[in-house]
Design an enzyme around this catalytic site. Structure first.
Site, PDB file in Angstrom:
ATOM      1  N   ASP A 117       0.830  -1.301   0.085  1.00 42.11           N
ATOM      2  CA  ASP A 117      -0.201  -0.045  -0.051  1.00 42.11           C
ATOM      3  C   ASP A 117       0.903   1.402  -0.193  1.00 42.11           C
ATOM      4  OD1 ASP A 117      -2.682  -0.927  -0.254  1.00 42.11           O
ATOM      5  OD2 ASP A 117      -2.405  -1.712   1.827  1.00 42.11           O
ATOM      6  N   ASP A 178      -6.498  -4.437  -6.144  1.00 42.27           N
ATOM      7  CA  ASP A 178      -6.024  -3.213  -5.573  1.00 42.27           C
ATOM      8  C   ASP A 178      -4.777  -2.677  -5.968  1.00 42.27           C
ATOM      9  OD1 ASP A 178      -7.905  -4.766  -4.269  1.00 42.27           O
ATOM     10  OD2 ASP A 178      -8.279  -3.417  -2.439  1.00 42.27           O
TER      11      ASP A 178
HETATM   12  N1  GLY Z   1      -7.295  -1.460  -0.931  1.00 41.79           N
HETATM   13  C1  GLY Z   1      -8.064  -1.824  -0.007  1.00 41.79           C
HETATM   14  C2  GLY Z   1      -9.593  -1.549  -0.128  1.00 41.79           C
HETATM   15  O1  GLY Z   1      -9.889  -1.187  -1.212  1.00 41.79           O
HETATM   16  O2  GLY Z   1     -10.450  -1.868   0.745  1.00 41.79           O
END
Ligand code: GLY
Length: 396
Positions: A117, A178
């Site tokens: 992330d 993601d």
């Molecule tokens: N990247 C985590 C979410 O979208 O919840």
């Protein structure tokens, strides 16, 4: 008869001009009105989180309580990023000062290697900061963050590992859709440093995600678990969606946004085509609402008696505005406008001073975990503001 026809034409033309002007004014107003509202609402948000002892980073407002997050949480870049967008949209220096303050509280994240992330965290904060304030030091932080992200890339798999192995789920090398969003940081780092290894990791990840993460109908699984030895697929699962085989709404938006950004950075047509096809999946889905804001999962059996996800809508709208500058396969701008109109309505946009002073209501973090259901989320606001900025740019 001729006179009558002439009169009819005059009346018709006046009506057309009037209605065109009305539409134009509407469009101007929706941007300006939203910017003014966002500035007022975030002014209140800033005031409400002020603490003489520490800087607090807000994520959500749940059951009357503000939820703050530490720098290591995946959403830590969105609040500073929203402050940068409000600065860009208003031109008021006071927002720049606030944005700098909340960006620089994330300084240590450039070394963070605990998950994928770091792209969200550093890209939304320092990335926008570099774009708008040109601080050279921010460039170095972005490159360092890309180095940290690259430590999670295993060449035998050809993908960045999103999360650490999870024996309870039998996940060895889990990659989530993601992750496509974090590639922007790698592309930027190559532009800033001249080191092409970041770019190469990004395109290899994007190519392998097309190969393994998408179904034949161009919807995407949420989690693909790979063998860390040879990159073969071990499992196809969900984490935040309704079921392994369903289409979790935010995941569809992340994938589409991700391939549009890959096209921006590489000009490779296959990325554009991937985004266009994934959008057809949504456009043709029987559960996609007329007003453009998705339910939390396209295949949730409770539809229409279940939650919408404003964040999936704002991410999608922002992506659609960008795509409208590359492709006219559909009227993508009109589609984005529809979503923004809905999100700007009282159904989704909070009244001033309510909703913990976040802009949008009704997002869903993870329904299967009963976590952050039907609440404001800082990333819904971030992509809403980004969509407004993109819409404003399109008008120029
Ligand atoms: N990247 C985590 C979410 O979208 O919840």
């Amino acid at each position: 008869m001729k006179k009558l026809l002439f009169l009819y034409c005059v009346i018709f033309s006046v009506f057309c001009v009037e209605s065109c002007q009305h539409k134009k004014t509407d469009k101007v107003n929706i941007i300006d009105e939203n910017i003014a509202f966002a500035a007022d609402q975030y002014e209140l948000l800033l005031q409400s989180i002020e603490d003489p002892e520490k800087l607090l980073n807000p994520k959500s407002f749940i059951d009357g309580e503000m939820k703050f997050i530490p720098p290591q949480e995946w959403t830590s870049g969105f609040f500073p990023g929203s402050l940068w967008y409000i600065y860009e949209l208003t031109g008021d220096e006071k927002w720049k000062n606030a944005a700098i303050k909340y960006t620089e509280m994330l300084d240590t994240i450039q070394y963070y290697t605990g998950n994928h992330d770091v792209g969200f965290m550093i890209g939304c904060s320092y990335g926008n900061g570099y774009r708008l304030a040109g601080n050279e030091n921010y460039k170095d932080i972005i490159v360092q963050a890309a180095k940290s992200l690259s430590t999670r890339y295993n060449p035998s798999v050809g993908l960045i590992q999103s999360w650490n192995a999870n024996p309870s789920k039998d996940w060895e090398y889990p990659v989530i859709i993601d992750n496509m969003m974090n590639l922007e940081l790698l592309f930027d780092a190559t532009e800033f440093s001249g080191d092409s290894s970041f770019y190469n990791i990004a395109v290899t990840h994007a190519d392998n995600t097309i190969k393994h993460h998408y179904r034949s109908d161009y919807s995407t699984w949420h989690v693909i678990d790979y063998s860390k030895e040879d990159g073969t697929v071990r499992h196809r699962n969900t984490h935040q969606g309704y079921a392994d085989e369903s289409a979790w709404a935010r995941g569809q938006s992340w994938g589409i946004y991700g391939y549009i950004l890959c096209y921006r950075k590489t000009k490779d047509q296959k990325y554009l085509a991937q985004a266009e096809k994934a959008l057809e999946f949504i456009a043709n889905h029987p559960n996609y609402p007329e007003d453009g804001v998705p339910y939390w999962d396209y295949d949730a059996p409770e539809v229409p008696d279940t939650y919408r996800d404003a964040s999936a809508g704002s991410i999608l709208a922002s992506a659609l505005y960008e795509l409208s500058t590359y492709s006219n396969k559909r009227n993508y701008q009109e589609w984005a406008d529809k979503i923004i109109n809905t999100l700007s309505s009282p159904d989704f946009r909070a009244p001033l001073g309510e909703n913990g002073n976040f802009i949008l209501m009704h997002s869903v973090g993870s329904l299967p975990h009963n976590s952050e259901v039907d609440v404001p989320l800082n990333y819904a606001d971030y992509y809403f503001l980004e969509a407004l900025k993109r819409k404003k740019d399109l008008k120029k």
